[in-house]
Design an enzyme around this catalytic site. Sequence first.
Site, PDB file in Angstrom:
ATOM      1  N   HIS A  75       6.290   7.637  -8.072  1.00 26.13           N
ATOM      2  CA  HIS A  75       6.326   6.785  -6.692  1.00 26.13           C
ATOM      3  C   HIS A  75       6.056   5.322  -6.726  1.00 26.13           C
ATOM      4  CE1 HIS A  75       5.044   6.350  -2.227  1.00 26.13           C
ATOM      5  NE2 HIS A  75       4.594   5.288  -2.796  1.00 26.13           N
ATOM      6  N   GLU A  76       5.157   4.943  -7.672  1.00 26.53           N
ATOM      7  CA  GLU A  76       5.004   3.419  -8.079  1.00 26.53           C
ATOM      8  C   GLU A  76       6.120   2.855  -8.929  1.00 26.53           C
ATOM      9  OE1 GLU A  76       3.112   1.930  -5.954  1.00 26.53           O
ATOM     10  OE2 GLU A  76       2.019   3.738  -5.265  1.00 26.53           O
ATOM     11  N   HIS A  79       9.064   2.143  -6.963  1.00 32.74           N
ATOM     12  CA  HIS A  79       9.255   0.725  -6.335  1.00 32.74           C
ATOM     13  C   HIS A  79       9.427  -0.414  -7.270  1.00 32.74           C
ATOM     14  CE1 HIS A  79       7.095   1.825  -2.507  1.00 32.74           C
ATOM     15  NE2 HIS A  79       6.323   2.398  -3.136  1.00 32.74           N
TER      16      HIS A  79
END
Length: 172
Positions: A75-76, A79
Amino acid sequence: MSALPSPDALLAARVDACFLQAEARLGRPFPRPRIHLNMRGRAAGSARLQTWELRFNPALYEANQQAFMDEVVPHEVAHLLVHALWGEGRGKSRVLPHGRQWQSVMREVFNLEPRTTHSFDLAVLGQRTQPYACACQQHQLSIRRHNKVQRGEARYHCRRCRQPLVPVPATD
């Protein structure tokens, strides 16, 4: 006898594996970020785009290691990838943090359903909470959010039923 890898080393290895997966899928290299295991509060992780850093919450990581490896790290990393591919400074409009580009990276690079929030048990954080309820369930608001409600500075709604959250009366 060899020592087990540290949590920092395990996170770094997983971050690197995510970047290798992205590089293979997208056909281009990406620099590796600095990784910190020092985040506080209720968030599991965050990506600092301008400084190319990833931060993770040590208490939530320790209590949810497999979920961190499976979901939070990709998820990170997603980004950062979105910022590298479509971010500011490229003459393009600003991308939304969990917008279509991020969702696309989650699905097409990491083969994951793009979920924007975690559902970890926050009791491991040792933070005091106040019970609130909506039409479908009970919620635990942090003391900070509870105080904002009490002062009339904020109102919170359930993400599921969209009803306002109301304090649960204390039972003596």
